[in-house]
Design an enzyme around this catalytic site. Structure first.
Site, PDB file in Angstrom:
ATOM      1  N   ASN A 169       3.147 -11.212  63.051  1.00  0.00           N
ATOM      2  CA  ASN A 169       2.511 -10.486  61.940  1.00  0.00           C
ATOM      3  C   ASN A 169       1.059 -10.238  62.341  1.00  0.00           C
ATOM      4  O   ASN A 169       0.251 -11.164  62.343  1.00  0.00           O
ATOM      5  CB  ASN A 169       2.602 -11.354  60.675  1.00  0.00           C
ATOM      6  CG  ASN A 169       1.821 -10.760  59.515  1.00  0.00           C
ATOM      7  OD1 ASN A 169       1.372  -9.621  59.566  1.00  0.00           O
ATOM      8  ND2 ASN A 169       1.656 -11.553  58.461  1.00  0.00           N
ATOM      9  N   LYS A 227      -1.115  -8.499  60.810  1.00  0.00           N
ATOM     10  CA  LYS A 227      -2.010  -8.380  59.656  1.00  0.00           C
ATOM     11  C   LYS A 227      -2.917  -7.152  59.807  1.00  0.00           C
ATOM     12  O   LYS A 227      -2.477  -6.133  60.332  1.00  0.00           O
ATOM     13  CB  LYS A 227      -2.798  -9.685  59.459  1.00  0.00           C
ATOM     14  CG  LYS A 227      -1.854 -10.896  59.419  1.00  0.00           C
ATOM     15  CD  LYS A 227      -2.496 -12.154  58.946  1.00  0.00           C
ATOM     16  CE  LYS A 227      -1.459 -13.283  58.961  1.00  0.00           C
ATOM     17  NZ  LYS A 227      -1.941 -14.507  58.371  1.00  0.00           N
ATOM     18  N   HIS A 268       4.559 -11.732  51.432  1.00  0.00           N
ATOM     19  CA  HIS A 268       3.619 -12.592  52.172  1.00  0.00           C
ATOM     20  C   HIS A 268       2.581 -13.168  51.206  1.00  0.00           C
ATOM     21  O   HIS A 268       2.137 -12.491  50.272  1.00  0.00           O
ATOM     22  CB  HIS A 268       2.927 -11.777  53.278  1.00  0.00           C
ATOM     23  CG  HIS A 268       2.179 -12.651  54.228  1.00  0.00           C
ATOM     24  ND1 HIS A 268       0.944 -13.157  53.934  1.00  0.00           N
ATOM     25  CD2 HIS A 268       2.523 -13.149  55.442  1.00  0.00           C
ATOM     26  CE1 HIS A 268       0.545 -13.927  54.948  1.00  0.00           C
ATOM     27  NE2 HIS A 268       1.489 -13.933  55.874  1.00  0.00           N
ATOM     28  N   GLU A 327      -0.488 -13.606  51.455  1.00  0.00           N
ATOM     29  CA  GLU A 327      -1.749 -12.860  51.345  1.00  0.00           C
ATOM     30  C   GLU A 327      -1.603 -11.677  50.391  1.00  0.00           C
ATOM     31  O   GLU A 327      -2.570 -11.262  49.755  1.00  0.00           O
ATOM     32  CB  GLU A 327      -2.213 -12.414  52.746  1.00  0.00           C
ATOM     33  CG  GLU A 327      -2.762 -13.604  53.525  1.00  0.00           C
ATOM     34  CD  GLU A 327      -2.704 -13.482  55.032  1.00  0.00           C
ATOM     35  OE1 GLU A 327      -2.418 -12.386  55.552  1.00  0.00           O
ATOM     36  OE2 GLU A 327      -2.921 -14.515  55.694  1.00  0.00           O
ATOM     37  N   GLU A 351       6.388 -20.529  54.634  1.00  0.00           N
ATOM     38  CA  GLU A 351       4.995 -20.539  55.066  1.00  0.00           C
ATOM     39  C   GLU A 351       4.144 -21.257  54.024  1.00  0.00           C
ATOM     40  O   GLU A 351       3.682 -20.626  53.049  1.00  0.00           O
ATOM     41  CB  GLU A 351       4.468 -19.109  55.218  1.00  0.00           C
ATOM     42  CG  GLU A 351       5.222 -18.267  56.215  1.00  0.00           C
ATOM     43  CD  GLU A 351       4.360 -17.138  56.759  1.00  0.00           C
ATOM     44  OE1 GLU A 351       4.151 -17.097  57.968  1.00  0.00           O
ATOM     45  OE2 GLU A 351       3.884 -16.310  55.969  1.00  0.00           O
ATOM     46  N   GLY A 388      -3.371 -19.530  58.728  1.00  0.00           N
ATOM     47  CA  GLY A 388      -4.696 -19.171  59.238  1.00  0.00           C
ATOM     48  C   GLY A 388      -5.694 -20.312  59.199  1.00  0.00           C
ATOM     49  O   GLY A 388      -6.892 -20.091  59.360  1.00  0.00           O
ATOM     50  N   SER A 396      -0.010 -21.177  61.131  1.00  0.00           N
ATOM     51  CA  SER A 396      -0.728 -21.717  62.295  1.00  0.00           C
ATOM     52  C   SER A 396       0.195 -22.103  63.446  1.00  0.00           C
ATOM     53  O   SER A 396      -0.073 -23.067  64.164  1.00  0.00           O
ATOM     54  CB  SER A 396      -1.617 -22.902  61.880  1.00  0.00           C
ATOM     55  OG  SER A 396      -2.602 -22.469  60.961  1.00  0.00           O
TER      56      SER A 396
HETATM   57  P1  PGA Z   1      -1.015 -17.746  60.975  1.00  0.00           P
HETATM   58  O1  PGA Z   1      -0.346 -16.701  59.975  1.00  0.00           O
HETATM   59  O2  PGA Z   1      -0.028 -17.981  62.099  1.00  0.00           O
HETATM   60  O3  PGA Z   1      -2.277 -17.059  61.444  1.00  0.00           O
HETATM   61  O4  PGA Z   1      -1.275 -18.981  60.209  1.00  0.00           O
HETATM   62  C1  PGA Z   1       1.026 -16.795  59.667  1.00  0.00           C
HETATM   63  C2  PGA Z   1       1.396 -15.735  58.667  1.00  0.00           C
HETATM   64  O5  PGA Z   1       0.555 -15.396  57.835  1.00  0.00           O
HETATM   65  O6  PGA Z   1       2.516 -15.201  58.669  1.00  0.00           O
END
Ligand code: PGA
Length: 281
Positions: free
Chosen positions: A13, A15, A101, A103, A185, A191, A231
């Protein structure tokens, strides 16, 4: 005998990163460094990069294909929604889509009911869905992580008819095609550099499969892949791929780094090879 098995999937992803030109280059580099038998690879760039990424990946030899996914779709099929993108608009650009997601739940206030509509829109457009679920840190600390995730899975799928599982359209893979993949997640791990323990992710995968069963997806509860996200990196992927309940990873930050993706997919490939051997034994 060949038994059915869940695929191993590594999805990146990206983003809100990369321009179209950068995305095309990055996709080609990652594709070249991550070809491992039996690992399904999916790259999810921003909407404006889909065409460039798709074009760069379209030239890969048969059996080495990398799928392209979008990061979101609107919950309506069409209409007066300025700046939005519908599922059917992805025709010819993407075959996967990330839905729900955290976010987007946070930034766009997406609700489980809207996410449920998005899953339906994706089904109508024949897109493979990666449905994201996960608890906040306060939920985990208060011991209600299981309930929160159960509620998200229910709210995002209730009332939907499972799409049939068809044979995967790839020469290198013979498992059932996952119209639905769920990414667990935990929000506190996204992140932050802080990841869940493998055993906790596996325990949550069991909760998710139980919930799928109770929703009337019981025939598919053990065929739907469950990924871990939050992460994920080359240094912790082993912990997740060692868990039989976990079928791969949804990778954010590390998916922009070819070295990291190469190491993550290589580790995923070990599990894929072990499953392939078990399926043909
Ligand atoms: P990250 O993001 O690996 O940077 O923690 C994972 C995600 O948001 O799918």
């Amino acid at each position: 005998m060949i038994r059915s098995m869940r695929p191993i999937i590594v999805a990146g992803n990206w983003k809100m990163h990369t321009t179209p030109a950068e995305a095309g280059e990055l996709a080609a580099t990652i594709a070249g460094r991550t070809h491992v038998p039996d690992v399904v690879r999916v790259l999810c760039p921003p909407f404006v990069c889909l065409q460039r990424v798709r074009d760069r990946l379209a030239v890969l030899p048969a059996g080495q294909s990398v799928a392209v996914g979008a990061q979101n779709i609107h919950h309506e099929a069409a209409g007066a929604h300025t700046g939005e993108v519908s599922a059917s608009m992805l025709d010819g650009l993407a075959s996967w889509v990330i839905v729900g997601h955290s976010e987007r739940r946070r930034d766009a206030g997406e609700t489980d009911a809207q996410i449920c509509q998005k899953v339906l829109r994706a089904q109508e457009a024949n897109l493979h869905v990666i449905l994201c679920v996960g608890e906040q840190l306060a939920d985990r600390d208060a011991g209600r992580a299981d309930n929160v995730v159960r509620g998200q899975v229910r709210g995002s799928l209730e009332g939907l008819q499972p799409a049939p599982l068809e044979d995967w359209d790839r020469d290198a893979f013979w498992g059932p095609s996952p119209w639905l993949t769920i990414a667990y997640e935990p929000v506190w791990a996204i992140g932050t550099g802080r990841n869940a323990r493998g055993a906790d992710a596996a325990a949550m995968a069991d909760v998710i499969r139980e919930t799928l069963g109770s929703l009337g997806f019981s025939d598919q509860a053990h065929e739907i892949p469950i990924l871990y996200g939050g992460s994920v990196s080359s240094t912790n992927i082993d912990e997740f791929m060692a868990e039989p309940a976990i079928d791969g990873a949804l990778v954010g930050g590390a998916s922009l780094k070819p070295d990291e993706m190469a190491a993550i997919v290589a580790r995923a490939g070990l599990t894929a090879a072990a499953r392939a051997a078990a399926a043909t034994a």
